[in-house]
Design an enzyme around this catalytic site. Structure first.
Site, PDB file in Angstrom:
ATOM      1  N   GLU A  13       0.894  -1.262  -0.026  1.00 15.06           N
ATOM      2  CA  GLU A  13       0.078   0.073   0.113  1.00 15.06           C
ATOM      3  C   GLU A  13       0.711   1.332  -0.116  1.00 15.06           C
ATOM      4  O   GLU A  13       0.308   2.208  -0.268  1.00 15.06           O
ATOM      5  CB  GLU A  13      -0.957   0.150   1.121  1.00 15.06           C
ATOM      6  CG  GLU A  13      -0.245  -0.141   2.569  1.00 15.06           C
ATOM      7  CD  GLU A  13       0.027  -1.430   3.121  1.00 15.06           C
ATOM      8  OE1 GLU A  13       0.265  -1.397   4.152  1.00 15.06           O
ATOM      9  OE2 GLU A  13      -0.261  -2.304   2.370  1.00 15.06           O
ATOM     10  N   ASP A  69      17.670  14.900 -33.372  1.00 16.17           N
ATOM     11  CA  ASP A  69      17.711  15.675 -34.439  1.00 16.17           C
ATOM     12  C   ASP A  69      19.288  16.086 -34.663  1.00 16.17           C
ATOM     13  O   ASP A  69      20.086  16.012 -33.605  1.00 16.17           O
ATOM     14  CB  ASP A  69      16.962  17.113 -34.256  1.00 16.17           C
ATOM     15  CG  ASP A  69      17.058  17.915 -35.722  1.00 16.17           C
ATOM     16  OD1 ASP A  69      17.099  17.515 -36.608  1.00 16.17           O
ATOM     17  OD2 ASP A  69      16.501  18.938 -35.432  1.00 16.17           O
ATOM     18  N   ASP A 102      14.146  20.138 -31.413  1.00 15.23           N
ATOM     19  CA  ASP A 102      13.626  21.469 -30.854  1.00 15.23           C
ATOM     20  C   ASP A 102      12.860  22.502 -31.980  1.00 15.23           C
ATOM     21  O   ASP A 102      12.427  23.426 -31.674  1.00 15.23           O
ATOM     22  CB  ASP A 102      14.998  22.394 -30.787  1.00 15.23           C
ATOM     23  CG  ASP A 102      16.111  22.508 -31.832  1.00 15.23           C
ATOM     24  OD1 ASP A 102      15.735  21.871 -32.856  1.00 15.23           O
ATOM     25  OD2 ASP A 102      16.817  23.241 -31.645  1.00 15.23           O
ATOM     26  N   ASP A 141       9.799  18.527 -35.423  1.00 17.92           N
ATOM     27  CA  ASP A 141      10.367  17.390 -34.492  1.00 17.92           C
ATOM     28  C   ASP A 141       9.297  16.984 -33.704  1.00 17.92           C
ATOM     29  O   ASP A 141       9.162  16.224 -32.848  1.00 17.92           O
ATOM     30  CB  ASP A 141      11.421  17.843 -33.454  1.00 17.92           C
ATOM     31  CG  ASP A 141      12.539  18.008 -34.398  1.00 17.92           C
ATOM     32  OD1 ASP A 141      12.991  17.139 -35.220  1.00 17.92           O
ATOM     33  OD2 ASP A 141      13.606  18.905 -34.045  1.00 17.92           O
ATOM     34  N   ASN A 146       5.846 -14.603   4.584  1.00 17.95           N
ATOM     35  CA  ASN A 146       4.982 -14.519   5.654  1.00 17.95           C
ATOM     36  C   ASN A 146       3.749 -15.439   5.323  1.00 17.95           C
ATOM     37  O   ASN A 146       3.308 -16.137   6.400  1.00 17.95           O
ATOM     38  CB  ASN A 146       4.611 -13.280   5.844  1.00 17.95           C
ATOM     39  CG  ASN A 146       5.626 -12.561   6.460  1.00 17.95           C
ATOM     40  OD1 ASN A 146       6.854 -12.966   7.241  1.00 17.95           O
ATOM     41  ND2 ASN A 146       5.433 -11.035   6.752  1.00 17.95           N
ATOM     42  N   ASN A 200       2.944  -4.775   9.907  1.00 10.54           N
ATOM     43  CA  ASN A 200       2.938  -4.444   8.634  1.00 10.54           C
ATOM     44  C   ASN A 200       3.072  -3.035   8.634  1.00 10.54           C
ATOM     45  O   ASN A 200       3.667  -2.269   7.807  1.00 10.54           O
ATOM     46  CB  ASN A 200       1.559  -4.474   7.897  1.00 10.54           C
ATOM     47  CG  ASN A 200       1.582  -4.572   6.278  1.00 10.54           C
ATOM     48  OD1 ASN A 200       2.577  -4.711   5.707  1.00 10.54           O
ATOM     49  ND2 ASN A 200       0.608  -3.624   6.020  1.00 10.54           N
ATOM     50  N   ASP A 224       6.176  -0.516   6.871  1.00  7.26           N
ATOM     51  CA  ASP A 224       5.911   0.374   5.876  1.00  7.26           C
ATOM     52  C   ASP A 224       6.656   1.647   6.333  1.00  7.26           C
ATOM     53  O   ASP A 224       7.260   2.230   5.463  1.00  7.26           O
ATOM     54  CB  ASP A 224       4.388   0.637   5.742  1.00  7.26           C
ATOM     55  CG  ASP A 224       3.773  -0.551   4.953  1.00  7.26           C
ATOM     56  OD1 ASP A 224       4.448  -1.317   4.041  1.00  7.26           O
ATOM     57  OD2 ASP A 224       2.670  -0.738   4.773  1.00  7.26           O
TER      58      ASP A 224
END
Length: 925
Positions: free
Chosen positions: A358, A400, A668, A672, A736, A761, A765
């Site tokens: 998460e 280019d 540029d 392009d 786990n 957990n 985290d």
């Protein structure tokens, strides 16, 4: 819960507020191109646009309280205070409370919220508090990180903004002329009209009534009514689906239209000028534009998935499938073996939460934001955050030539007759052409105007008056001006690419007279220009003809029967940084290809100068004849593509992408823009034309190409740290769950309570917050990196069970040595596994972050090291603290920690051994 909602939210963080509110207008237009939605604008807006198209110039300007010579600064400020900035609503940031809601509403937070409510109604306040804390921390951390990244991105993007050329009137003077149309024409013809100044104004500051001048390469900054136009062609493909540019005029030439898009004297925000020039008046800004009305009805979306987004999508589905398979198994085993289905359901939901990373949205946002800030120190502005990862994954860079490999400064090296001998007259003709054109002034014009010899003879232009011009476009590859020195004749002066020029010439100037352009003479001309090209000079032909003064308006049809006068040859020297930059990119596994509209001989010379080995060369005409299948083979062995049109460049980029490459394109110019959009990562410079900057993902503020190397390395660091989190989380979670399945089948009680799993957990985290700031081994930076879900799945299967081995060892230790084998002693058992599980999960962070020996050959950054130490200490102290009974934990005997040290040491040793075997067999991504 709907699986599609789960998938969209889990994957969709890359399209969340933190990244998509910086969408580009072209991307939104792509979304409703050709759909019925593009016709659904409010009737009032359609009527306003149609009325503006039908009104004569004087009446329209009077309605807008404007004049042919523009608004004053004070008038513009007053109007802006009334109508607001020229911004579409979707481009503005969400209010903080909406942003906070966006950060909260993902399935994982919703799942935790449901679990908290269930705990509350079952009067388990401890679980309610812990789960609520998880939701609040997860939401706030993401909110704060995205807020900071958005603020940083906004500050960086403010450094690069598109502008429009606007007329501003001196409040003390008025451009007096009774006829508005005649006054506009005089303004167009005069470079520096009295009492009027031309300024470059940020697009967002435009207001209705502003007089805007357009040239090739400009974005249409608002809805405009054309007042004067010269061969003005607008690309409306994104809005109408028309593939060819549409010509615009000062007066609508078609039949009456009920759809504003069919009116050929209106230009719409979000489209762009392909060729020609015009003067126009702003009739609508912001949400009062056609684009703004559609954007309010259509959900803004980024362009199609990039390599980064597709990779996250595949990885996310891998983890989601694993969660959907394992959670029901945990539920069934615990339900049948323990008989308490309610507790089994809560435990299974806790396992599901533990299986989902998460914190991934927060980790990705933080990592990308850090990359953007790091690149900003190298003077690289990141417009789209996920482009940073694509930078690291890039294995082909198409570029280019002019202004990218070469300097942003072109020097006029020679001016010669048709045989290559010095000739001053051709220089005067070229000067008049460049001085009087008002369209797209490129580097060649700048070089001509700044030429030292002509700076001493500025009177050469003052002897002439401008009659008209025929603007440049990429089909003709030439432009013309018509001037008059005496009133008895006009002179049309044209300059452009050689082949396009000789196609409209019937004579050449030789020894003071015009001679027919024979086949033999044409061969000599081509040999002369080829020799100049071979020296690395870019050749532009100059031609002219006299005309009777019978008209004031000229067009492309008048470019015929010209006399070829000679050539101006430009030196386009490479940047000093080009050679080391190409060498550095090659060392890091990035192949460089040159895509240019220039001559193949000049391009080959530049490639030799910058150390780019040319393995193959293709010309635009050859690309045109190839099928996609043939081109897909040819692009792999070709280094230089010359004499390309804009569509050729886009096609080559797309073919390389379809071949499985992550493609960058650097350019540029207006030619392009299509390729910049088609590439996985578009790179431009701050001096580029508007449409190129709009299409690019990264803008270089410094001309040195060495920043490309730093960008590639930063992209790989970003990817490496994101991949660390996924690998760590996936493998430890798999281990786990595997341990839970074994323990659930044999133990008379749950191996860990749902509350324990959630707290563990949460702590794990929190320990990952510093991952974006971690160090990355040099070996990881040597080659392009990209998402590989199969490798992540394999990694999870190989490394996950290692932790299970030592989890089971801990189970056996507590069961047989410490006697925690009854319901009365389950808290002792659960406390022991809580500590061992948290410490082994935290230890794996340092084991998996590197292929080397952790702490010795490769050390984590101080923030990550400090955070893991804090969490480990907190995890060990929690069962021994005064609040242990609130979490249903208890203190462990001192002897347990001797066993724990041995278990963790063995775990680290076995993991290191597995790393060596795994890397030899599968590689270490």
């Amino acid at each position: 819960m709907n699986l599609n909602i789960l998938k969209d939210s889990f994957v969709g963080f890359v399209r969340s507020h933190g990244m998509t509110r910086h969408f580009r207008r072209l991307a939104v237009l792509d979304m409703f191109k050709g759909s019925a939605a593009s016709r659904e604008v409010p009737p009032s807006l359609a009527q306003t646009l149609i009325a503006a198209a039908q009104a004569d110039t004087a009446a329209l300007l009077a309605r807008l309280n404007s004049r042919v010579d523009g608004l004053t600064e004070a008038e513009a400020d007053d109007i802006r205070a009334q109508v607001g900035l020229n911004e579409v609503q979707h481009e503005k940031p969400l209010p903080w409370w909406m942003h906070l809601w966006q950060c909260y509403k993902n399935p994982f937070n919703l799942l935790l919220t449901v679990l908290a409510l269930v705990s509350y109604y079952t009067e388990d306040m401890k679980a309610t508090i812990v789960i609520g804390t998880m939701v609040v921390l997860s939401t706030l951390m993401r909110f704060v990180q995205e807020l900071r990244s958005n603020k940083a991105a906004d500050q960086l993007k403010e450094m690069v903004s598109n502008t429009a050329t606007v007329l501003r009137r001196d409040p003390e003077q008025r451009y007096s002329h009774d006829d508005a149309d005649a006054a506009l024409r005089l303004l167009d013809m005069t470079l520096h009209p009295k009492g009027v100044k031309r300024i470059e104004l940020p697009i967002k500051h435009l207001v209705p009534g502003d007089i805007v001048q357009l040239a090739a390469g400009d974005m249409i900054p608002a809805d405009l009514r054309v007042l004067t136009a010269k061969d003005l062609f607008i690309s409306q493909a994104a809005m109408t689906g028309e593939s060819l540019p549409v010509e615009k005029f000062a007066v609508h030439r078609g039949s009456e239209a009920g759809n504003p898009l069919e009116l050929d004297n209106l230009c719409f925000m979000g489209t762009n000028v392909v060729s020609g020039s015009a003067t126009s008046v702003v009739i609508g800004t912001g949400n009062q534009t056609y684009f703004g009305a559609i954007a309010e009805r259509v959900t803004a979306s980024d362009r199609g998935p990039t390599a980064f987004q597709s990779g996250v999508n595949r990885v996310s589905w891998l983890l989601i499938r694993f969660m959907l398979v394992m959670t029901p198994i945990v539920l069934l085993i615990n339900g049948f073996t323990k008989g308490d289905w309610v507790e089994a359901a809560l435990f299974a939901l806790s396992v599901a939460v533990g299986l989902t990373p998460e914190m991934l949205p927060m980790i990705v946002t933080s990592t990308l934001a850090k990359g953007a800030v790091t690149l900003s120190r190298q003077k690289v502005i990141v417009k789209r955050l996920d482009a940073i990862q694509n930078f690291g994954a890039m294995d082909v860079l198409c570029t280019d030539k002019t202004g990218t490999l070469t300097q942003d400064k072109i020097f006029l090296e020679r001016h010669t007759d048709i045989y290559g001998q010095p000739y001053d007259a051709v220089l005067q003709y070229a000067y008049l052409n460049s001085y009087y054109q008002t369209g797209l002034k490129n580097l060649l014009d700048v070089a001509v105007l700044e030429h030292a010899e002509l700076q001493r003879e500025m009177s050469v232009a003052s002897a002439y008056r401008k009659v008209d011009e025929i603007p440049f476009d990429f089909e003709r590859r030439r432009m013309s001006v018509v001037v008059s020195e005496r009133e008895d004749h006009h002179e049309l002066i044209c300059k452009g690419a050689l082949e396009e020029m000789v196609s409209i010439c019937t004579h050449a100037w030789e020894d003071g007279r015009a001679v027919p352009l024979t086949t033999q003479l044409l061969s000599q001309i081509r040999a002369t220009t080829a020799a100049l090209n071979g020296e690395g000079l870019r050749v532009v032909a100059v031609a002219a003809k006299d005309l009777p003064p019978t008209k004031e308006v000229y067009g492309v049809a008048d470019e015929s029967d010209l006399v070829l006068i000679g050539y101006i040859a430009f030196l386009d020297p490479p940047k000093e940084s080009t050679r080391p930059a190409i060498a550095a990119l090659n060392r890091h596994g990035v192949e460089v290809k040159v895509l240019t509209g220039d001559n193949e001989l000049v391009t080959a010379k530049i490639c030799r100068q910058v150390g780019l080995a040319v393995q193959g060369m293709l010309l635009g005409a050859e690309v045109e004849r190839m099928s996609d299948a043939e081109l897909a083979i040819a692009v792999e062995s070709t280094t230089v593509f010359a004499k390309l049109s804009p569509m050729h460049k886009e096609r080559i980029v797309r073919v390389l992408h379809d071949n499985g490459h992550v493609v960058g394109f650097m350019g540029d110019g207006i030619n392009d823009a299509a390729a910049l959009r088609a590439a996985d990562i578009g790179i431009s410079v701050d001096t580029a034309v508007d449409i190129a900057k709009e299409a690019a993902d990264l803008i270089l503020l410094e001309k040195s190409l060495m920043v490309l190397e730093e960008g590639v390395l930063e992209g790989r660091r970003t990817f490496a740290n994101m991949l660390k989190y996924i690998k760590m989380t996936a493998s430890s979670n798999f281990g786990n769950v595997f341990s839970v399945l074994i323990a659930s089948a044999f133990l008379p009680f749950l191996p860990m309570l749902p509350l324990h799993l959630l707290v563990q957990n949460l702590l794990y985290d929190v320990s990952q917050i510093a991952i974006p700031f971690d160090n990355v081994d040099d070996e990881f930076l040597q080659k392009p990196q990209r998402w590989n879900p199969a490798d992540i799945g394999r990694f999870m299967v190989y490394f996950g069970p290692i932790s299970s081995i030592f989890d089971i060892t801990t189970f056996a230790l507590m069961w047989y040595v410490f006697g925690a084998n009854t319901l009365q002693h389950q808290t002792l058992f659960q406390s022991a596994w809580f500590i061992e599980g948290l410490l082994s999960q935290t230890l794996i962070v340092h084991m998996i972050r590197t292929q080397k020996i952790p702490f010795i050959q490769s050390r984590a950054s101080w923030p990550l090291l400090g955070m893991t130490i804090v969490i480990m200490v907190l995890g060990v102290m929690l069962p021994m603290s005064l609040v242990a009974h609130y979490f249903k934990l208890q203190a462990l005997p001192i002897s347990y920690f001797y066993w724990l040290f041995a278990i963790l040491l063995a775990y680290g040793g076995l993991t290191q051994a597995m790393k060596g075997w795994y890397a030899r067999r599968y590689g270490w991504q």
